[in-house]
Design a protein around this motif. Sequence first.
Motif, PDB file in Angstrom:
ATOM      1  N   ALA A 116     -13.967  14.464  -5.976  1.00 24.95           N
ATOM      2  CA  ALA A 116     -15.039  14.082  -5.057  1.00 24.95           C
ATOM      3  C   ALA A 116     -14.475  13.295  -3.879  1.00 24.95           C
ATOM      4  CB  ALA A 116     -16.088  13.264  -5.799  1.00 24.95           C
ATOM      5  N   LEU A 117     -13.560  12.386  -4.181  1.00 19.03           N
ATOM      6  CA  LEU A 117     -12.966  11.576  -3.104  1.00 19.03           C
ATOM      7  C   LEU A 117     -12.221  12.467  -2.114  1.00 19.03           C
ATOM      8  CD1 LEU A 117     -11.437   8.416  -4.834  1.00 19.03           C
ATOM      9  CD2 LEU A 117     -13.260   8.485  -3.142  1.00 19.03           C
ATOM     10  N   PHE A 118     -11.549  13.450  -2.661  1.00 16.25           N
ATOM     11  CA  PHE A 118     -10.772  14.326  -1.794  1.00 16.25           C
ATOM     12  C   PHE A 118     -11.683  15.160  -0.903  1.00 16.25           C
ATOM     13  CE2 PHE A 118      -8.036  18.093  -0.935  1.00 16.25           C
ATOM     14  CZ  PHE A 118      -7.013  17.421  -0.296  1.00 16.25           C
ATOM     15  N   ASP A 119     -12.786  15.567  -1.488  1.00 11.41           N
ATOM     16  CA  ASP A 119     -13.777  16.324  -0.742  1.00 11.41           C
ATOM     17  C   ASP A 119     -14.275  15.511   0.450  1.00 11.41           C
ATOM     18  OD1 ASP A 119     -14.981  18.818  -0.873  1.00 11.41           O
ATOM     19  OD2 ASP A 119     -16.911  17.834  -1.311  1.00 11.41           O
ATOM     20  N   THR A 120     -14.631  14.278   0.170  1.00  8.91           N
ATOM     21  CA  THR A 120     -15.075  13.381   1.230  1.00  8.91           C
ATOM     22  C   THR A 120     -13.973  13.210   2.264  1.00  8.91           C
ATOM     23  OG1 THR A 120     -16.101  12.167  -0.561  1.00  8.91           O
ATOM     24  CG2 THR A 120     -16.186  11.165   1.621  1.00  8.91           C
ATOM     25  N   LEU A 121     -12.763  13.024   1.747  1.00 10.97           N
ATOM     26  CA  LEU A 121     -11.630  12.815   2.647  1.00 10.97           C
ATOM     27  C   LEU A 121     -11.488  13.974   3.625  1.00 10.97           C
ATOM     28  CD1 LEU A 121      -8.760  11.431   3.303  1.00 10.97           C
ATOM     29  CD2 LEU A 121      -7.876  13.124   1.721  1.00 10.97           C
ATOM     30  N   SER A 122     -11.488  15.198   3.085  1.00 18.89           N
ATOM     31  CA  SER A 122     -11.234  16.316   3.999  1.00 18.89           C
ATOM     32  C   SER A 122     -12.350  16.450   5.027  1.00 18.89           C
ATOM     33  CB  SER A 122     -11.032  17.626   3.252  1.00 18.89           C
ATOM     34  OG  SER A 122     -11.423  17.546   1.938  1.00 18.89           O
ATOM     35  N   ARG A 123     -13.576  16.097   4.630  1.00 21.43           N
ATOM     36  CA  ARG A 123     -14.666  16.166   5.603  1.00 21.43           C
ATOM     37  C   ARG A 123     -14.495  15.075   6.659  1.00 21.43           C
ATOM     38  NH1 ARG A 123     -18.814  16.442   2.151  1.00 21.43           N
ATOM     39  NH2 ARG A 123     -19.062  14.210   2.312  1.00 21.43           N
ATOM     40  N   GLN A 140       0.851  -1.175   0.000  1.00 19.54           N
ATOM     41  CA  GLN A 140       0.000   0.000   0.000  1.00 19.54           C
ATOM     42  C   GLN A 140       0.892   1.232   0.000  1.00 19.54           C
ATOM     43  OE1 GLN A 140      -2.529   0.176   3.411  1.00 19.54           O
ATOM     44  NE2 GLN A 140      -2.797   2.381   3.141  1.00 19.54           N
ATOM     45  N   THR A 141       0.467   2.228  -0.747  1.00 21.54           N
ATOM     46  CA  THR A 141       1.271   3.437  -0.855  1.00 21.54           C
ATOM     47  C   THR A 141       1.064   4.348   0.345  1.00 21.54           C
ATOM     48  OG1 THR A 141       0.979   3.301  -3.223  1.00 21.54           O
ATOM     49  CG2 THR A 141       1.750   5.393  -2.342  1.00 21.54           C
ATOM     50  N   TYR A 142       2.156   4.748   0.967  1.00 22.40           N
ATOM     51  CA  TYR A 142       2.043   5.711   2.063  1.00 22.40           C
ATOM     52  C   TYR A 142       2.275   7.123   1.562  1.00 22.40           C
ATOM     53  CZ  TYR A 142       2.276   1.752   5.241  1.00 22.40           C
ATOM     54  OH  TYR A 142       2.018   0.582   5.892  1.00 22.40           O
ATOM     55  N   ALA A 143       3.150   7.217   0.608  1.00 22.93           N
ATOM     56  CA  ALA A 143       3.451   8.540   0.075  1.00 22.93           C
ATOM     57  C   ALA A 143       4.080   8.356  -1.290  1.00 22.93           C
ATOM     58  CB  ALA A 143       4.423   9.274   0.985  1.00 22.93           C
ATOM     59  N   THR A 144       3.778   9.252  -2.185  1.00 17.71           N
ATOM     60  CA  THR A 144       4.330   9.114  -3.517  1.00 17.71           C
ATOM     61  C   THR A 144       4.423  10.458  -4.219  1.00 17.71           C
ATOM     62  OG1 THR A 144       3.963   8.197  -5.714  1.00 17.71           O
ATOM     63  CG2 THR A 144       2.032   8.519  -4.374  1.00 17.71           C
ATOM     64  N   HIS A 190      -6.682   7.226   1.247  1.00 19.69           N
ATOM     65  CA  HIS A 190      -7.064   7.981   0.062  1.00 19.69           C
ATOM     66  C   HIS A 190      -6.189   7.575  -1.137  1.00 19.69           C
ATOM     67  CE1 HIS A 190      -8.607  11.329  -2.274  1.00 19.69           C
ATOM     68  NE2 HIS A 190      -7.373  11.753  -2.501  1.00 19.69           N
ATOM     69  N   LEU A 191      -4.902   7.448  -0.900  1.00 19.56           N
ATOM     70  CA  LEU A 191      -3.989   7.054  -1.981  1.00 19.56           C
ATOM     71  C   LEU A 191      -4.400   5.708  -2.565  1.00 19.56           C
ATOM     72  CD1 LEU A 191      -0.487   8.105  -0.597  1.00 19.56           C
ATOM     73  CD2 LEU A 191      -1.788   9.172  -2.436  1.00 19.56           C
ATOM     74  N   LEU A 192      -4.832   4.834  -1.677  1.00 18.46           N
ATOM     75  CA  LEU A 192      -5.256   3.516  -2.119  1.00 18.46           C
ATOM     76  C   LEU A 192      -6.496   3.644  -3.012  1.00 18.46           C
ATOM     77  CD1 LEU A 192      -4.388   0.573  -1.536  1.00 18.46           C
ATOM     78  CD2 LEU A 192      -6.252   0.478   0.109  1.00 18.46           C
ATOM     79  N   HIS A 193      -7.436   4.467  -2.552  1.00 20.64           N
ATOM     80  CA  HIS A 193      -8.642   4.667  -3.358  1.00 20.64           C
ATOM     81  C   HIS A 193      -8.287   5.237  -4.727  1.00 20.64           C
ATOM     82  CE1 HIS A 193     -11.113   5.066   0.571  1.00 20.64           C
ATOM     83  NE2 HIS A 193     -10.899   3.803   0.216  1.00 20.64           N
ATOM     84  N   ILE A 194      -7.350   6.150  -4.719  1.00 18.32           N
ATOM     85  CA  ILE A 194      -6.970   6.783  -5.979  1.00 18.32           C
ATOM     86  C   ILE A 194      -6.323   5.764  -6.911  1.00 18.32           C
ATOM     87  CG2 ILE A 194      -5.369   8.454  -6.989  1.00 18.32           C
ATOM     88  CD1 ILE A 194      -7.638   9.909  -5.841  1.00 18.32           C
ATOM     89  N   ASP A 195      -5.496   4.904  -6.332  1.00 21.73           N
ATOM     90  CA  ASP A 195      -4.898   3.821  -7.123  1.00 21.73           C
ATOM     91  C   ASP A 195      -5.978   3.023  -7.830  1.00 21.73           C
ATOM     92  OD1 ASP A 195      -2.293   4.230  -6.727  1.00 21.73           O
ATOM     93  OD2 ASP A 195      -1.940   2.542  -5.361  1.00 21.73           O
ATOM     94  N   HIS A 196      -6.967   2.646  -7.050  1.00 20.71           N
ATOM     95  CA  HIS A 196      -8.053   1.844  -7.616  1.00 20.71           C
ATOM     96  C   HIS A 196      -8.820   2.620  -8.663  1.00 20.71           C
ATOM     97  CE1 HIS A 196      -8.181  -1.068  -3.982  1.00 20.71           C
ATOM     98  NE2 HIS A 196      -7.212  -1.330  -4.824  1.00 20.71           N
ATOM     99  N   LEU A 197      -9.028   3.876  -8.350  1.00 22.11           N
ATOM    100  CA  LEU A 197      -9.769   4.722  -9.279  1.00 22.11           C
ATOM    101  C   LEU A 197      -9.080   4.763 -10.637  1.00 22.11           C
ATOM    102  CD1 LEU A 197     -12.102   6.706  -9.707  1.00 22.11           C
ATOM    103  CD2 LEU A 197     -10.593   8.525  -8.924  1.00 22.11           C
ATOM    104  N   GLN A 252      -3.706  17.810  -4.453  1.00 28.09           N
ATOM    105  CA  GLN A 252      -4.209  17.283  -3.193  1.00 28.09           C
ATOM    106  C   GLN A 252      -3.069  17.064  -2.204  1.00 28.09           C
ATOM    107  OE1 GLN A 252      -6.579  13.849  -4.108  1.00 28.09           O
ATOM    108  NE2 GLN A 252      -8.012  15.038  -5.335  1.00 28.09           N
ATOM    109  N   ARG A 253      -1.966  16.542  -2.750  1.00 24.52           N
ATOM    110  CA  ARG A 253      -0.820  16.288  -1.888  1.00 24.52           C
ATOM    111  C   ARG A 253      -0.323  17.592  -1.281  1.00 24.52           C
ATOM    112  NH1 ARG A 253       2.496  13.103  -4.993  1.00 24.52           N
ATOM    113  NH2 ARG A 253       2.784  14.926  -6.291  1.00 24.52           N
ATOM    114  N   GLU A 254      -0.239  18.623  -2.121  1.00 29.13           N
ATOM    115  CA  GLU A 254       0.209  19.913  -1.606  1.00 29.13           C
ATOM    116  C   GLU A 254      -0.685  20.395  -0.479  1.00 29.13           C
ATOM    117  OE1 GLU A 254       0.418  22.609  -4.911  1.00 29.13           O
ATOM    118  OE2 GLU A 254       2.248  21.645  -5.657  1.00 29.13           O
ATOM    119  N   GLU A 255      -1.987  20.228  -0.678  1.00 23.73           N
ATOM    120  CA  GLU A 255      -2.922  20.719   0.328  1.00 23.73           C
ATOM    121  C   GLU A 255      -2.748  19.981   1.650  1.00 23.73           C
ATOM    122  OE1 GLU A 255      -7.590  21.384   0.074  1.00 23.73           O
ATOM    123  OE2 GLU A 255      -6.491  21.900  -1.748  1.00 23.73           O
TER     124      GLU A 255
END
Length: 991
Positions: free
Chosen positions: A922-929, A494-498, A891-898, A750-753
């Motif tokens: 959309a995923l990021f929006d959910t994530l931040s909430r 699983q990706t922790y950071a990339t 989130h990174l994992l979800h993005i991978d799948h996406l 997203q990473r920057e944020e």
Amino acid sequence: MFGIFKKIFGSAQGRLLKNHRRLVKKINQAEEALQKLSDEEVKAKTAEFQKRYTQGETLDDLLVEAYAVVKNVCRRMLGNDMHVSGYDQKWDMVPFDVQLLGAIALHHGSIAEMQTGEGKTLTAALPLYLNTLSGKPVHLVTVNDYLAQRDCEWVGVIFRWLNLRVEALTNQTPPHARKDLYMADIIYGTASEFGFDYLRDNSMAQSAEEQSQRGHFYAIVDEVDSILIDEARTPLIISGPTNDSKQMYEVLQKAVEAVVKVQRDYCNKLATEARKILEKLDQIAEGDERKKLNKLQQKEADEAFRNLWLVNKGNPHNKILRRIRENPDLRAEIDKLDIYFYTDANKEERLETLAQLYLIVDEKASEYELTDKGIHYWVESVEGTSENDFTMLDLGHEYALVDAIADLDEQESLERKVALREEDSMRKERSHNLRQMLRAHLLMEKDVDYIVDQGKIIIIDENTGRPQPGRRFSDGLHQSIEAKESVKIQGETQTYATITLQNYFRMYDKLAGMTGTAMTEANEFKEIYKLEVIAIPTHRKCIRADADDEIYMTEREKYNALIKDIQKIHGEGRPILIGTESVEVSEKLSRIMKQNKLPHTVLNAKNHAKEAEIIADAGQPGAITVATNMAGRGTDIKLKEGIAKKGGLHVIGTTRHQSRRIDRQLRGRSARLGDPGTSKFYVSFEDTLMRLFTSPRITIFLQRYRPPEGESVKGKVLNRSIETAQKRIEQRNYTIRKHTLEYDDVMNKQREEIYSFRNEVLHAKDAVPFAEEILEHVCMEMASEYFVSRSVEGGWNPEEYRGWLVTNFPVTFDAKEFDNDYLSIDEIEKMAADKVLEAFKYKLEHQKNAIREMHKTLNPDSTQEVNAESVVSEVSRSLLIRNIDTRWQEHLLHIDHLRTEVSVRSIGQKDPLLEFKHEAFALFDTLSREIKVEIAHALFKFEMMMPEPQLPETQTIDLPRKKKPKPKKTKQEKKLLSPMIDLSMLDLESE
Ligand code: ADP
Ligand code: MG
């Protein structure tokens, strides 16, 4: 037309250089003046410049004087002893004018194209010195650790003489030493060391003290094309094992193997039969005129060609096919069918023909597809498989079906839907795994793309031909190869950071680069990195003689000619460097040379230092050195005495590389600094480049002019055609890189944020205000869900909001407290937030008291008060950081799948990139909430506890460390502590 462009381009460059030349003159004048000063006076210059900088002078203002100082220091050091890479040497360099030119370009953030051996290492020292006067750290990026170390020791003497601190950052630099190392003024290091440190700072450091880098201000990237173009597709990834793996490589292996085998056998049969027919019809005998055929015979022959065409689509590496294709007439017959089948009118027929295969392989696009026949075979031949392996669920439709069942209660309906979703994700995973498995079986070749060593799959770098232990192909390809070669399949990670190298380098305020070969990619440098390429003239005129390419029909003829060339030049006592495209070719060539009793050295070293030594020896009389294209990059070949008189180094290219740049790089190794030298490329029509990318017109041409066995074809048409093929591939690869970047750009924002928020938390003196802000935010955001509009049915839910608050926080509100027509939503939010914050304050006070109590119990004799505020702040900080990290990783994992998912969707005529952007957002929006809500919960849950009874002497250990709250996900945390870092390679496939 192009002529005009070139003129404009040329003159713009010319003007720039003219300007720079004026500066060079001034630098030289200033340097002359410095010659009169004492060492001490020159050493004092740095402090003077630094002071003037703080007083408002710019680096541009200081350039002339600063460069003069560096040049003068070089002069003063002439003859000084130094120790570089284990050798004693004497300093012998004072920058030439062209080096000053290059140095000016580097300061302006351009790419200086300077030929091999022109002294880029020294050139870089000038802008490094100048830019460090700003007080900010500057980075020089090298291609490998060996060069980082070497350059730091070598031109580092200039900085040390000037009392600046210069360091080499290598893989060997221990983590605990890095923070201090980054305090240096000038740092030499590889891109991946810099990049990983950045990732570690932002994903693993739990406190500001644990972060090592001091920002990204100015970097010079040496061999910039190698790093920003060849390595650009390689993202840096910090990863670790994941808990919930669904991968099915082992399960699929049997079936994939079966289908691939049946296809191979089938193609073999087709090819054998076709060959027999062609032999019978006297169409094959080499060199002979092909026999004229009557109508009936022609029909038979056509059938044979059609089958060969099919083999080409099913198993392009088939030996019989390759043999037949050596004959240009036959090859033309086969290729003719491509044109025939690709017209719309023959589409049906084409599909029908292809349907005979089990699989269709598109070698050019690295794609493959199972036919109905293949699917059928799959299901029939391997137990436990079904047609469902290949069909995706339409979830919306399936859900509707569940809803339509009348007698299901809510619970049951939910369970069914959950089951459907799992089935869906399993199918997606399977289809993804399957694609990768097919790729592993059909396109990845053992000993070319990877080797198997001690039960492990080790990647061979396509550019350097060097094994890359520790690297893994990403996205399941590595596991697929492991399954194919029946070695142990490593757990899914699983990706922790990339981050991609591209995006890492785009963070620098100013970026510059240098290389011998940038012009062919000038466009890409400009578009992606905003870097201009400036060609710096050579110190002495380059007098290398580049021969025309020699092109042979077959590989066999090519090698024969090549060996003759080697024997001749070797006989003259000149050194030869032979560049190959892969380790495999190097070894093959080595075998041929052994048969011919030609002594030689093969450079497949895994060790950069040793490689550098071999390359350094490659200029000895009669030396023959075989190296994969880029091996030993960064060290130059010096001619031994007397060699220049004999004609210098002869460079042989064993094929044209996919990129013209790599060919130029190879050529550039000869005739450095005004030495003589020669170069020649040998090409055959069996080379991959020619096989896949030259135009069919060439085949037709060859059909007419097949030269006698052993003779080469020459001709401007051919040279141009090869170049066109190269350009086409360069363009394609550029598109792929750009594509990768487009996806990564989404992530980058997203990473920057996330990283910048994380950094704020990490660096804040007190973390409690962040916690409070989050609580406030959560109250607000949840309010906007319960209160939409009073005028809409169900759009105003004061009681539910109250319910949510009291269940989530330790607060109470009177019944109907919010149910008041006069309250605005702002007021409601404020009422809620105030109470929640009050509860939080109370909670903190309570915890602080607990801390003080514990401190007393643990240190009964202590007169010192514990700083409970600071403990509470640290606890909050760590709570925030942990939650951010955990959720970001998910989130990174979800993005991978996406990403894999959208590429499947492209079939539905949607733009996958657009889809990806949309959903990633959309995923990021959910994530931040969700992060906020989770943190809000966690803030009320932590509890200070007495440490477990321990040995008496450790009991007095300071509280904050002992008392960190248990993070919610301890498993995750454990993983974080022992992450395994892998540089995994990104998909090389194109859309
Ligand atoms: P590049 O990186 O451009 O291929 P290097 O920096 O490795 O070249 O330098 C190549 C060689 O040229 C080195 O051996 C170095 O000693 C020599 N060299 C570079 N600049 C000078 C100079 N100004 N005077 C004398 N020798 C130089
Ligand atoms: Mg160099």
